[in-house]
Design a protein around this motif. Structure first.
Motif, PDB file in Angstrom:
ATOM      1  N   ARG A  31       0.850  -0.935   0.057  1.00 42.56           N
ATOM      2  CA  ARG A  31      -0.048   0.247  -0.131  1.00 42.56           C
ATOM      3  C   ARG A  31       0.693   1.583  -0.059  1.00 42.56           C
ATOM      4  O   ARG A  31       0.103   1.362   0.090  1.00 42.56           O
ATOM      5  CB  ARG A  31      -0.854  -0.231   0.959  1.00 42.56           C
ATOM      6  N   GLY A  32       1.962   1.047  -0.325  1.00 41.42           N
ATOM      7  CA  GLY A  32       3.323   2.281   0.577  1.00 41.42           C
ATOM      8  C   GLY A  32       3.559   2.918   1.256  1.00 41.42           C
ATOM      9  O   GLY A  32       3.841   3.852   1.325  1.00 41.42           O
ATOM     10  N   PHE A  33       3.593   2.336   2.159  1.00 43.97           N
ATOM     11  CA  PHE A  33       3.710   2.355   3.412  1.00 43.97           C
ATOM     12  C   PHE A  33       4.850   2.492   4.157  1.00 43.97           C
ATOM     13  O   PHE A  33       5.442   0.790   3.143  1.00 43.97           O
ATOM     14  CB  PHE A  33       2.621   2.560   4.645  1.00 43.97           C
ATOM     15  N   ALA A  34       5.871   3.083   4.753  1.00 41.45           N
ATOM     16  CA  ALA A  34       7.006   2.690   4.669  1.00 41.45           C
ATOM     17  C   ALA A  34       7.140   1.684   6.194  1.00 41.45           C
ATOM     18  O   ALA A  34       7.706   0.764   5.956  1.00 41.45           O
ATOM     19  CB  ALA A  34       8.215   4.084   5.379  1.00 41.45           C
ATOM     20  N   THR A  35       6.065   1.799   6.695  1.00 44.92           N
ATOM     21  CA  THR A  35       6.009   1.059   8.559  1.00 44.92           C
ATOM     22  C   THR A  35       4.934   1.133   8.716  1.00 44.92           C
ATOM     23  O   THR A  35       3.440   2.476   8.128  1.00 44.92           O
ATOM     24  CB  THR A  35       6.720   1.562   9.508  1.00 44.92           C
ATOM     25  N   ALA A  36       4.494   0.115   9.006  1.00 42.99           N
ATOM     26  CA  ALA A  36       2.802  -0.323  10.095  1.00 42.99           C
ATOM     27  C   ALA A  36       2.421   1.122  11.407  1.00 42.99           C
ATOM     28  O   ALA A  36       1.569   0.949  11.654  1.00 42.99           O
ATOM     29  CB  ALA A  36       2.810  -1.721  10.303  1.00 42.99           C
ATOM     30  N   ASP A  37       3.812   1.384  11.460  1.00 43.00           N
ATOM     31  CA  ASP A  37       4.407   2.588  12.088  1.00 43.00           C
ATOM     32  C   ASP A  37       2.964   3.919  12.256  1.00 43.00           C
ATOM     33  O   ASP A  37       2.287   4.420  13.372  1.00 43.00           O
ATOM     34  CB  ASP A  37       5.157   2.558  12.806  1.00 43.00           C
ATOM     35  N   LEU A  38       3.221   3.972  10.790  1.00 43.00           N
ATOM     36  CA  LEU A  38       2.201   5.492  10.869  1.00 43.00           C
ATOM     37  C   LEU A  38       0.532   5.349  10.862  1.00 43.00           C
ATOM     38  O   LEU A  38      -0.413   5.823  11.355  1.00 43.00           O
ATOM     39  CB  LEU A  38       2.623   5.621   9.517  1.00 43.00           C
ATOM     40  N   VAL A  39      -0.011   3.921  10.304  1.00 40.14           N
ATOM     41  CA  VAL A  39      -1.210   3.111  10.458  1.00 40.14           C
ATOM     42  C   VAL A  39      -1.797   3.398  11.679  1.00 40.14           C
ATOM     43  O   VAL A  39      -2.897   3.668  12.349  1.00 40.14           O
ATOM     44  CB  VAL A  39      -1.529   2.104   9.836  1.00 40.14           C
ATOM     45  N   ALA A  40      -0.382   2.578  12.846  1.00 33.03           N
ATOM     46  CA  ALA A  40      -1.237   2.288  14.578  1.00 33.03           C
ATOM     47  C   ALA A  40      -0.840   4.172  15.119  1.00 33.03           C
ATOM     48  O   ALA A  40      -2.095   4.716  16.185  1.00 33.03           O
ATOM     49  CB  ALA A  40      -0.362   1.902  14.900  1.00 33.03           C
ATOM     50  N   ALA A  41      -0.524   4.875  14.601  1.00 29.92           N
ATOM     51  CA  ALA A  41      -0.483   6.541  15.461  1.00 29.92           C
ATOM     52  C   ALA A  41      -0.960   7.566  14.416  1.00 29.92           C
ATOM     53  O   ALA A  41      -1.192   8.627  14.548  1.00 29.92           O
ATOM     54  CB  ALA A  41       1.364   7.071  15.289  1.00 29.92           C
ATOM     55  N   TRP A  42      -1.696   7.097  13.143  1.00 31.51           N
ATOM     56  CA  TRP A  42      -2.905   8.000  12.946  1.00 31.51           C
ATOM     57  C   TRP A  42      -3.731   8.232  13.694  1.00 31.51           C
ATOM     58  O   TRP A  42      -4.219   9.719  12.979  1.00 31.51           O
ATOM     59  CB  TRP A  42      -3.360   7.052  11.428  1.00 31.51           C
TER      60      TRP A  42
END
Length: 170
Positions: A31-42
């Motif tokens: 999906r183009g995300f470097a890490t899943a951390d961005l999704v968790a921190a959204w």
């Protein structure tokens, strides 16, 4: 005693974050995300006003040049509930600043809103609407978790019970 230096697997326990991160890394990378951390921190990055009506869809990274220059900034595509898009548009500079602070450098240069429905996973009411429960099962779930003192834990247990006992639509 033999040395386990060549063994990549550690004998210690792994944290849940490590296991989940490994499992969803291929999905988030597609999906183009470097890490899943961005999704968790959204929710923190979007802010309390927009956490429930937005979700990061993808990041479009430009091609890297071979000259060793600093890589160009990417484009973040958050999905936003249609009626709320104008309010999110107004706060895009703050969201962009928070996202770049999260990455620690100017990773994102622009944000382009994608309008569409966003399910608020944190909302127990939203979960109840998506997973109908038989009234008798709903009453049993409510009685079971009623003695839990912590509000957040009680709500989480109730959501879990509704998920387990929900009526499946086939």
């Amino acid at each position: 005693m033999s040395s386990d230096a060549g063994n990549k697997r550690s004998k210690g326990a792994l944290s849940l974050g490590e296991l989940v991160g490994r499992a969803i890394a291929p999905i988030t990378a597609r999906r183009g995300f470097a890490t899943a951390d961005l999704v968790a921190a959204w929710p923190e990055l979007a802010g309390p006003l927009h956490a429930g009506c937005t979700a990061p869809e993808k990041i479009s990274w430009p091609r890297r040049n071979d000259e060793g220059d600093e890589p160009a900034a990417g484009v973040l595509f958050p999905k936003v509930d249609g009626p709320r898009a104008i309010y999110v548009q107004h706060d895009l500079p703050q969201i962009l600043e928070r996202v770049n602070a999260f990455f620690g450098y100017r990773a994102i240069g622009r944000i382009r809103i994608v309008q569409g429905p966003v399910a608020d996973a944190a909302s127990p009411a939203g979960l109840r609407d998506r997973t109908p429960v038989d009234p008798a099962a709903g009453q049993a779930i409510a009685e079971t978790v009623a003695s839990v003192e912590d509000d957040r834990l009680r709500a989480a247990l109730e959501r879990l019970g509704r998920g387990v006992h929900g009526i499946r639509r086939e």
